[in-house]
Design a protein around this motif. Structure first.
Motif, short mmCIF file in Angstrom:
data_model
loop_
_atom_site.label_atom_id
_atom_site.label_comp_id
_atom_site.label_asym_id
_atom_site.label_seq_id
_atom_site.Cartn_x
_atom_site.Cartn_y
_atom_site.Cartn_z
N ALA A 86 36.38 30.16 54.91
CA ALA A 86 36.37 31.44 54.21
C ALA A 86 35.92 32.58 55.10
CB ALA A 86 35.47 31.35 52.98
N VAL A 118 26.46 39.60 49.05
CA VAL A 118 27.02 40.23 50.24
C VAL A 118 27.98 39.26 50.94
CG1 VAL A 118 26.45 41.09 52.54
CG2 VAL A 118 25.13 41.83 50.57
N SER A 178 40.42 33.47 50.07
CA SER A 178 39.32 34.03 49.28
C SER A 178 38.39 32.91 48.87
CB SER A 178 39.86 34.77 48.05
OG SER A 178 38.81 35.52 47.50
N ASP A 189 40.09 47.92 48.95
CA ASP A 189 39.92 47.63 50.38
C ASP A 189 40.97 46.67 50.91
OD1 ASP A 189 37.81 49.30 50.30
OD2 ASP A 189 36.28 47.85 50.90
N VAL A 190 41.43 45.74 50.05
CA VAL A 190 42.38 44.75 50.55
C VAL A 190 43.81 45.27 50.44
CG1 VAL A 190 43.30 42.45 50.19
CG2 VAL A 190 40.85 42.83 50.08
N THR A 206 32.20 49.75 52.69
CA THR A 206 32.00 49.59 51.25
C THR A 206 30.83 48.66 50.98
OG1 THR A 206 34.39 49.70 51.11
CG2 THR A 206 33.21 49.20 49.09
N ILE A 207 30.73 47.61 51.75
CA ILE A 207 29.64 46.66 51.52
C ILE A 207 28.30 47.36 51.77
CG2 ILE A 207 28.56 44.51 52.27
CD1 ILE A 207 31.27 43.40 52.82
N ILE A 208 28.24 48.12 52.86
CA ILE A 208 26.97 48.79 53.15
C ILE A 208 26.62 49.79 52.05
CG2 ILE A 208 25.82 50.36 54.74
CD1 ILE A 208 27.24 48.92 56.99
N ARG A 221 40.14 37.32 55.82
CA ARG A 221 39.24 37.41 54.67
C ARG A 221 39.83 38.29 53.58
NH1 ARG A 221 34.63 39.22 58.48
NH2 ARG A 221 33.65 37.27 59.14
N GLY A 222 39.93 37.73 52.41
CA GLY A 222 40.43 38.50 51.28
C GLY A 222 41.93 38.70 51.28
N ALA A 265 29.63 36.87 49.54
CA ALA A 265 30.84 36.77 48.73
C ALA A 265 31.74 37.99 48.97
CB ALA A 265 30.48 36.66 47.25
N VAL A 289 32.04 39.76 51.56
CA VAL A 289 32.73 39.63 52.85
C VAL A 289 33.94 38.71 52.68
CG1 VAL A 289 32.52 38.82 55.22
CG2 VAL A 289 30.61 39.99 54.14
N ALA A 290 33.73 37.59 51.99
CA ALA A 290 34.82 36.64 51.82
C ALA A 290 35.96 37.24 51.01
CB ALA A 290 34.30 35.38 51.14
N TRP A 291 35.65 38.18 50.12
CA TRP A 291 36.70 38.78 49.30
C TRP A 291 37.46 39.88 50.04
CZ3 TRP A 291 32.67 39.42 44.88
CH2 TRP A 291 32.46 38.17 44.28
N GLY A 292 37.04 40.15 51.25
CA GLY A 292 37.77 41.12 52.06
C GLY A 292 37.33 42.56 51.85
N ILE A 293 36.17 42.77 51.22
CA ILE A 293 35.70 44.14 51.07
C ILE A 293 35.27 44.66 52.43
CG2 ILE A 293 34.02 45.62 49.91
CD1 ILE A 293 33.98 43.74 47.63
N LYS A 294 35.59 45.93 52.68
CA LYS A 294 35.33 46.48 54.02
C LYS A 294 33.84 46.68 54.25
CE LYS A 294 39.68 48.78 54.82
NZ LYS A 294 40.42 49.83 54.12
N ARG A 295 33.49 46.66 55.52
CA ARG A 295 32.10 46.82 55.93
C ARG A 295 31.44 48.08 55.34
NH1 ARG A 295 29.47 47.31 61.84
NH2 ARG A 295 30.10 45.16 62.04
N VAL A 321 32.76 33.08 56.39
CA VAL A 321 31.43 33.60 56.08
C VAL A 321 30.31 32.73 56.67
CG1 VAL A 321 32.01 34.94 54.06
CG2 VAL A 321 31.57 32.51 53.81
N PHE A 371 29.35 41.06 59.70
CA PHE A 371 30.75 41.07 59.26
C PHE A 371 31.48 42.29 59.78
CE2 PHE A 371 27.70 42.07 55.97
CZ PHE A 371 27.94 43.41 55.71
#
Ligand SMILES: Nc1ncnc2c1ncn2[C@@H]1O[C@H](COP(=O)(O)OP(=O)(O)O)[C@@H](O)[C@H]1O
Ligand code: SF4
Ligand SMILES: [Mg+2]
Lengths: 299, 343, 320
Positions: free
Chosen positions: C56, B242, C93, C119-120, B254-256, C88-89, B244, B246-252, C58, A299
């Motif tokens: 979405a 993880v 969503s 983040d968004v 932050t995800i890591i 995304r987001g 989900a 990504v789909a919610w738009g959380i940045k890379r 993903v 991603f």
């Protein structure tokens, strides 16, 4: 799954990987050497530790065409000694792992299968022996039953079987819960039939992979025990012993001034361990079906 | 939020039972291996005093009493630290083991201070770069590291240090420096003691001498942690949460940080705990024979040469207990930081 | 009308270790208008989730794509290229399928909202908590939930949280992949009604994936029925329910007690075809009681006269 089919699948899937190929090559060389070493060693008897008649003229010679790895403090050809050590290395690693695997598997599977008091007791002993440090056991055995290959093997098995017992228990536990095992029990099949047929057969692959990946560690620990002077007696064809002798003869000076005494035996331990690990690594990844997928940071 | 007391209690009880079991096991070793236990307990004595020493050992162990009394007696002595005098050192056995222990522990703690972050970082980096050259390089490196015999590497490091810098990192600290600066150990961790006393020369000397053995010992934890971390991250990246995120738009980043790294902390702690004890043995092997440091390694060798069965058994029990305590703590810490296990 | 989602001949496949490709969607054409609730219905394995993941953003890394997918006229899938920047987001969503595993067990619910809104939308912690409370109350949860870890909540509550999360970043499209499949049957209708009410309230386009035609019929404006990786019938909900033109849709309706026709169709036993090899015949042929010679060629989506209703069957006139 039968052993040959497992073997051919492993080969088919992994021979594309460079690291696996190197591992297979290294291991093959070591295994072949372990068989033919006494035949190709230039000074076979020195390989087994005998001091040659003309020893006084050739002590601590650096590597040369006559002595590719140099000579040790007693004038023996180091190349012959290191080469002869290959067999001991393979014997140590393989027998420690095989015995531990066998003992651990039986105990782990019985704990999972018989439940109740047996389960509690066997698990207690597993927990206990997982914690025992091999090197101290080796010291104790060295003090009571003397030196020898059996000291190395027994002390490592004492420290090691419990790890297989734990793994076998965890895998077997999920299998004995399955319906067909219950059915087999209800139909009056004896444990002696059910355990090998249904339980061991299903956990065999995971245990084998674990065992292969432990071969290297077994060798490292065995040679460490020998290096401390706790295992095989001086003169034995074993890499740890060769290093031990190098250092006990004259302390660290021995290898500060004759580094070949350290470099070559250690290099062989390293190469052998590396060969085992390189084979085991992709196998372990194969065991986890989720990881076989092409995961990445996507991603 | 408090961890489940019930869990801690159970885990601790099991550990205590196991430690008791180890004491019994070590006593049985003494009794069941070939040779007269009293002779062993007296340290295979020779010469005029031998008969007396053996008689004394017989009384000490209570060999005339039934086995269960002997075992109970032995356990009692162990727990009260009353195992008699060491054959090799002529001071109480527990003192011998503890003094060696602090030295070795200092070495390992120092090693892990940099090995854990380095190993985790390598694993993380190679997972993030999955499939690239750097990934396969790190993977190969971690296998090579975990396959290197510590005592061999230690010798090579010593050799290299002597050849290239002319300095031989032998011993824990220069005795000349200790005398000239009046350094007195308090805790037994020299790095800590010298800092407390503001004794910078000794601190630097001890640091310079601890780095080479630490480097030798570090290869195993670094290699193992790099490999395990990579696998753990692979597993984490396949988690539904993880995907989900990504789909919610959380940045890379932050995800890591918040999704991937958080989930690997408990298993990383657990692996570190297991390898910590492996490293203890590694340290015993290199510290004395290669680097001339005092510690459990030197105690082991002295016990060998003096047939000091008391110290040997004490080592077996203390090391096992240490292993169990470390891993119990690890389990409890793990339970504390995993919100799913909190009750 | 603005098109929210438009797929043109979208093919998505998964490559396995043996380099074999399973084509989960074999050429999907789809248009979803802004503000409508659109349902994708079909049995398990027909490619619904794959399509939902594509929208979405993903799809897993081992997925291969062909064809085109637009989201509000932005090309997100262009043949093998995928680019979801700014989507995304922000525009789309997701309400994922398994509430139990889709929330990060190491973060509180409040942290989930915080990281998303930070983040968004670049919001501060206190602002995001305020917004989180607002949306949680919309789904009927109190603010005490913010402090909790996901495993402390029941399945139904987790699913409500996921709805609130999807709404909180004010996206234009929400993709919900079988949002009720893992919760109690008696809660399902309640959650679906809540979802449908909220998307209307916030004027969000909803793409709902379900295998349950009955619940789709209650909350969706339009329905697309999928079979073996293709849309085989699509139209207004009323028209699909009252006059299904594809034998497979009829079969699905027959299995729902209240919606089925009086004279139910007897499909032949069988399974959807393997999606590994390509084929040119109608994918339903093996199970179809209506099949004829012509069915060895797969029909296109044929418009049914005077209705916005498309069906992929040569004999659609005879079916209803
Ligand atoms: N992540 C994946 N990797 C490989 N194959 C997958 C993956 N997800 C789905 N598939 C395959 O794609 C096909 C369609 O699956 P899916 O889209 O999940 O269908 P549905 O949601 O309708 O049940 C199935 O054959 C399935 O095995
Ligand atoms: S095209 Fe033929 S086989 Fe396919 S659904 Fe229609 S009638 Fe049946
Ligand atoms: Mg699905």
């Amino acid at each position: 799954m039968t052993l040959p089919s497992l073997y051919s699948r492993i080969m088919r899937r992994n021979l594309r990987r460079t690291r696996f190929k190197i591992g297979v090559a290294l291991t093959t060389i070591i295994v072949i050497l372990s068989i033919i070493a006494p035949l190709i060693a230039p000074y076979p008897s020195e390989g087994y530790g005998y001091v040659p008649a003309n020893a006084s003229e050739r002590k601590l010679l650096p590597p040369s065409t006559q002595f590719p790895f140099g000579t040790d403090a007693l004038g023996r050809d180091l190349f012959s000694r290191v080469l002869t050590g290959t067999r001991t290395a393979v014997i140590q690693a393989v027998s420690v792992i095989l015995i531990s695997l066998l003992v651990g598997m039986i105990i782990g599977v019985c704990a999972a299968y018989f439940k109740g008091l047996i389960e509690v007791t066997l698990n207690y002993f597993t927990e206990l022996f997982m914690a025992v440090p091999s090197i101290v056991i080796a010291l104790f055995l060295r003090l009571t039953i003397g030196q020898g290959l059996h000291v190395v093997i027994i002390s490592l098995v004492i420290a090691w079987w419990a790890w297989y017992s734990r793994i076998a228990y965890v895998y077997a536990k999920s299998i004995v819960e399955l319906e067909y095992v219950t059915l087999a029990k209800l139909s009056g099949l004896s444990a002696l039939k059910i355990i090998p047929r249904h339980v061991i057969r299903n956990i065999f692959q995971a245990l084998t992979v674990q065992a292969i990946s432990d071969l290297g560690s077994a060798l490292l620990e065995a040679s460490a025990i020998n290096f401390m002077g706790l295992g095989l007696p001086p003169g034995s064809p074993e890499w740890g012993v060769i290093l031990y002798e190098a250092i006990t003869e004259r302390g660290i000076e021995a290898f500060l001034f004759s580094p070949w005494l350290v470099v070559f035996p250690g290099l062989f331990i390293f190469m052998t361990t590396l060969g085992f690990s390189l084979i085991a690594d992709p196998l372990r990844e194969d065991l986890d079906p989720r990881l076989r997928r092409r995961w990445k940071l996507w991603f | 939020m408090p961890v489940s007391l019930n869990y801690i209690f159970k885990r601790t009880m099991l550990s205590i039972l196991v430690i008791l079991g180890v004491i019994v096991f070590s006593y049985l070793l003494l009794m069941l291996t070939p040779g007269d236990p009293a002779v062993k307990w007296a340290g295979n004595p020779r010469g005029p005093g031998a008969v007396k020493a053996i008689e004394l050992a017989r009384v000490e162990l209570g060999l005339d009493k039934p086995l269960y009394v002997q075992i109970a007696n032995f356990i009692y002595n162990f727990l009260t630290g009353n195992l008699g005098l060491s054959i090799a050192y002529k001071i109480p056995v527990s003192q011998v083991v503890i003094s060696g222990f602090t030295a070795t522990l200092e070495l390992i703690l120092f090693t892990y201070l940099f090995s854990i972050p380095l190993g985790v970082w390598l694993g993380l980096y190679s997972a993030i770069k999955r499939g690239s050259r750097i990934d396969s390089f790190i993977q190969s490196l971690s296998i090579v590291l975990a396959s290197t015999p510590t005592f061999w590497l230690g010798s090579l490091i010593l050799l290299a240090s002597n050849t290239f810098t002319g300095f031989l990192p032998y011993g824990r600290v220069s005795s000349k420096l200790v005398l000239s600066t009046g350094f007195t150990p308090i805790t037994g961790f020299y790095l800590l003691d010298s800092l407390i006393q503001g004794n910078i020369p000794v601190f630097i000397d001890a640091l310079v001498r601890i780095i080479p053995p630490a480097l030798a010992i570090s290869v195993y934890p670094i290699g193992v942690l790099a490999r395990v971390t990579r696998t753990l991250i692979a597993e984490a990246l396949l988690e539904d949460y993880v995907r989900a995120a990504v789909a919610w738009g959380i940045k890379r980043e932050t995800i890591i940080r918040q999704f991937v790294l958080r989930s690997i902390i408990p298993p990383v702690i657990q692996i570190s705990g297991l390898s910590f004890v492996y490293s203890l043995v590694d340290a015993m092997v290199v510290e004395t024979v290669v680097f001339g440091r005092e510690g459990l390694g030197s105690i082991l060798l002295d016990s060998l040469h003096k047939a000091d069965f008391r110290v040997t058994l004490a080592l077996a029990v203390y090391l096992t207990a240490f292993y169990i305590i470390v891993n119990t703590l690890v389990d409890i810490v793990q339970a504390t930081i995993d919100p799913r296990i909190r009750l | 009308m603005v098109l929210a989602i438009q797929a043109k001949n979208l093919k998505i496949g998964y490559m396995d270790e043996e380099e074999q490709i399973t084509w989960a969607t074999r050429g999907v054409d789809l248009s979803v208008e802004e503000g409508e609730s659109f349902c994708i219905v079909g049995e398990s394995g027909c490619g619904k989730s794959t399509l939902a993941s594509a929208i979405a953003g993903v799809l897993p890394p081992h997925a291969l794509t062909m064809g085109k997918l637009y989201i509000f006229n932005q090309l997100v899938i262009n043949e093998s290229e995928r680019n979801y920047n700014g989507i995304r987001g922000k525009v789309v969503s997701l309400i994922p399928q398994n509430p139990g595993t889709s929330l990060n067990p190491f973060l509180t619910i409040g942290d989930h909202f915080y990281y998303i809104l930070r983040d968004v939308k670049g919001l501060s912690k206190s602002d995001s908590i305020k917004i989180a409370q607002e949306y949680l109350s919309k789904v009927g949860l109190g603010k005490d939930v913010l402090e909790k870890y996901p495993h402390k909540l029941s399945g139904g509550m987790q699913q409500r949280v996921l709805i609130a999360i999807a709404l909180a970043s004010e996206v234009k499209i929400i993709v919900a992949d079988e949002p009720t499949s893992s919760i109690d049957a008696n809660l399902r209708a309640q959650i679906l009604n809540l979802l449908s009410k909220l998307v209307k309230e916030f004027k969000v386009t909803l793409l709902l994936v379900t295998h349950d035609l009955a619940s789709a019929s209650k909350i969706c404006d339009r329905i697309a029925v999928m079979y073996a990786g293709k849309v085989i019938e699509t139209g207004l909900t009323s028209s699909i329910i009252s006059k299904p033109r594809h034998p497979y849709t009829r079969m699905l309706l027959d299995s729902v007690p209240l919606l089925g026709s009086k004279k139910s169709l007897n499909p032949l036993p069988g399974e959807p075809p393997s999606l590994v090899e390509d084929f040119t015949w109608c994918s339903f042929r093996d199970r179809c009681p209506f099949r004829i010679e012509q069915c060895s060629v797969e029909p296109p989506l044929i418009p049914v006269e005077d209705e916005p209703h498309l069906v992929r069957c040569w004999r659609f006139r005879e079916v209803s």
